[in-house]
Design a protein around this motif. Structure first.
Motif, PDB file in Angstrom:
ATOM      1  N   ASP A 109       0.837  -1.195   0.000  1.00 31.21           N
ATOM      2  CA  ASP A 109       0.000   0.000   0.000  1.00 31.21           C
ATOM      3  C   ASP A 109       0.874   1.248   0.000  1.00 31.21           C
ATOM      4  N   ASP A 110       0.330   2.343  -0.532  1.00 36.37           N
ATOM      5  CA  ASP A 110       1.099   3.580  -0.609  1.00 36.37           C
ATOM      6  C   ASP A 110       0.110   4.743  -0.619  1.00 36.37           C
ATOM      7  N   GLU A 111       0.621   5.971  -0.590  1.00 34.15           N
ATOM      8  CA  GLU A 111      -0.212   7.148  -0.764  1.00 34.15           C
ATOM      9  C   GLU A 111       0.618   8.267  -1.369  1.00 34.15           C
ATOM     10  N   SER A 112      -0.067   9.185  -2.043  1.00 33.31           N
ATOM     11  CA  SER A 112       0.573  10.284  -2.763  1.00 33.31           C
ATOM     12  C   SER A 112       0.526  11.549  -1.909  1.00 33.31           C
ATOM     13  N   LEU A 113       1.696  12.205  -1.762  1.00 37.49           N
ATOM     14  CA  LEU A 113       1.836  13.357  -0.873  1.00 37.49           C
ATOM     15  C   LEU A 113       2.192  14.611  -1.657  1.00 37.49           C
ATOM     16  N   VAL A 114       1.748  15.750  -1.168  1.00 40.69           N
ATOM     17  CA  VAL A 114       2.133  17.046  -1.722  1.00 40.69           C
ATOM     18  C   VAL A 114       3.248  17.595  -0.848  1.00 40.69           C
ATOM     19  N   VAL A 115       4.407  17.824  -1.468  1.00 38.75           N
ATOM     20  CA  VAL A 115       5.608  18.222  -0.723  1.00 38.75           C
ATOM     21  C   VAL A 115       6.099  19.577  -1.228  1.00 38.75           C
ATOM     22  N   SER A 116       6.362  20.471  -0.303  1.00 36.55           N
ATOM     23  CA  SER A 116       6.871  21.802  -0.625  1.00 36.55           C
ATOM     24  C   SER A 116       8.086  22.084   0.241  1.00 36.55           C
ATOM     25  N   SER A 117       8.605  23.300   0.121  1.00 36.93           N
ATOM     26  CA  SER A 117       9.738  23.708   0.951  1.00 36.93           C
ATOM     27  C   SER A 117       9.247  24.149   2.330  1.00 36.93           C
ATOM     28  N   ARG A 118       9.991  23.810   3.361  1.00 35.36           N
ATOM     29  CA  ARG A 118       9.626  24.270   4.706  1.00 35.36           C
ATOM     30  C   ARG A 118       9.668  25.796   4.781  1.00 35.36           C
ATOM     31  N   ALA A 119      10.501  26.409   3.929  1.00 40.42           N
ATOM     32  CA  ALA A 119      10.575  27.871   3.912  1.00 40.42           C
ATOM     33  C   ALA A 119       9.325  28.497   3.302  1.00 40.42           C
ATOM     34  N   ALA A 120       8.601  27.743   2.465  1.00 46.10           N
ATOM     35  CA  ALA A 120       7.357  28.232   1.858  1.00 46.10           C
ATOM     36  C   ALA A 120       6.351  27.084   1.861  1.00 46.10           C
ATOM     37  N   PRO A 121       5.879  26.679   3.028  1.00 47.30           N
ATOM     38  CA  PRO A 121       5.026  25.495   3.140  1.00 47.30           C
ATOM     39  C   PRO A 121       3.682  25.667   2.440  1.00 47.30           C
ATOM     40  N   LEU A 122       3.254  24.595   1.818  1.00 45.19           N
ATOM     41  CA  LEU A 122       1.989  24.599   1.080  1.00 45.19           C
ATOM     42  C   LEU A 122       1.084  23.521   1.646  1.00 45.19           C
ATOM     43  N   THR A 208      -3.863  11.708  -2.377  1.00 44.25           N
ATOM     44  CA  THR A 208      -4.769  10.580  -2.587  1.00 44.25           C
ATOM     45  C   THR A 208      -4.915   9.806  -1.285  1.00 44.25           C
ATOM     46  N   ALA A 209      -6.009   9.075  -1.186  1.00 36.92           N
ATOM     47  CA  ALA A 209      -6.139   8.126  -0.095  1.00 36.92           C
ATOM     48  C   ALA A 209      -5.165   6.972  -0.350  1.00 36.92           C
ATOM     49  N   SER A 210      -4.978   6.147   0.646  1.00 36.15           N
ATOM     50  CA  SER A 210      -4.104   4.990   0.491  1.00 36.15           C
ATOM     51  C   SER A 210      -4.565   4.147  -0.701  1.00 36.15           C
ATOM     52  N   TYR A 211      -3.616   3.689  -1.482  1.00 33.27           N
ATOM     53  CA  TYR A 211      -3.942   2.874  -2.651  1.00 33.27           C
ATOM     54  C   TYR A 211      -2.986   1.690  -2.749  1.00 33.27           C
ATOM     55  N   GLU A 212      -3.388   0.699  -3.531  1.00 34.95           N
ATOM     56  CA  GLU A 212      -2.604  -0.518  -3.685  1.00 34.95           C
ATOM     57  C   GLU A 212      -1.659  -0.414  -4.879  1.00 34.95           C
ATOM     58  N   ARG A 213      -0.460  -0.877  -4.686  1.00 34.56           N
ATOM     59  CA  ARG A 213       0.488  -1.041  -5.793  1.00 34.56           C
ATOM     60  C   ARG A 213       0.471  -2.512  -6.195  1.00 34.56           C
TER      61      ARG A 213
END
Length: 259
Positions: A109-122, A208-213
């Motif tokens: 199982d996995d999930e997709s994350l939105v990642v930004s810079s800590r200096a400009a968090p999103l 995304t919610a958790s999904y299967e690979r």
């Protein structure tokens, strides 16, 4: 008599091996934990190939290979090479009804994350919350939920060679607002000596919610599909093959111009 059989054994083994059908276990992820350039035995894809070979009994010979996504789509379409694509989900291949390909049960199982810079968090609150941003994405990778926004000019996509290059651009404050990283890859890249994970911000809401690979198998390979579906039970019983070796990282530094 025994000596005669011993002398015949190498020839029989060779003949048996030659009868194995070669299957390319193809990933379009050229980064950890899936694939490690320059280290063919490292990465989850190589370990999966090795495990499947041990289960195949000489019927199949699985070879771990990296194939860029656009090339992989062409190969799947023409059907000239026997391919299995692990670590993927039907929505990655426009197959929500699971009619274009055969799909095994889940490898993980996995999930997709939105990642930004800590200096400009999103923070993420649906695709519209990304409007006006610059988005770093590996060339050839698809994000169907973001395509309408990109097509309308509301989101700028910047193609990069690898996901770690997008992360490097973020921590260097260079021309990107965010990237999208699966949790599995982000956890592996935290060990990358060229990456300071403390400089990254992960949005509290996943994309995304958790999904299967799972494993994608061409429709014309039902016997191969049945073998893989049966092999899943053994793969699930012994999960040690999923555990990465300590400090296995890409020995090449990330490009500074972006992924």
């Amino acid at each position: 008599m025994r000596l005669k059989y011993l002398l015949l054994l190498p020839a029989l083994v060779l003949r048996f091996a030659q009868g194995a059908e070669t299957v390319q276990l193809a990933t379009y992820y050229d980064y950890v934990p899936w694939f490690v350039p320059g280290q063919p035995s490292a990465g989850l894809n190589a370990r999966l190939a090795s495990k499947l070979n041990s289960l195949a009994g000489g019927r199949y010979r699985f070879e771990s290979v990296y194939i860029p996504r656009r090339r992989l789509d062409v190969l799947l379409q023409n059907g000239k090479v026997t391919l299995v694509v692990p670590w993927v989900h039907p929505r990655f291949f426009d197959d929500p009804g699971r009619t274009r390909y055969l799909w095994t049960g889940a490898l993980m199982d996995d999930e997709s994350l939105v990642v930004s810079s800590r200096a400009a968090p999103l923070e993420y609150d649906g695709p519209d919350s990304l409007r006006g941003k610059r988005f770093g994405a590996p060339s050839g990778h698809r994000f169907p939920d973001l395509e309408p926004l990109i097509a309308a000019g509301g989101l700028t996509r910047v193609d990069v060679p690898q996901i770690k290059n997008a992360l490097h651009m973020l921590v260097s404050n260079r021309r990107l607002d965010f990237t999208i990283v699966d949790r599995s890859a982000l956890e592996a890249l935290r060990n990358d000596p060229f990456m300071d994970a403390a400089l990254l911000h992960v949005a509290s809401r996943p994309r995304t919610a958790s999904y299967e690979r799972s494993m994608l198998v061409p429709l014309d390979k039902p016997e191969l599909y049945r073998f893989l579906q049966g092999a899943l039970e053994a793969l699930r019983r012994d999960r040690t093959w999923l555990v990465p070796h300590p400090r296995v990282t890409d020995k090449h530094a990330p490009a500074t111009a972006g992924k």
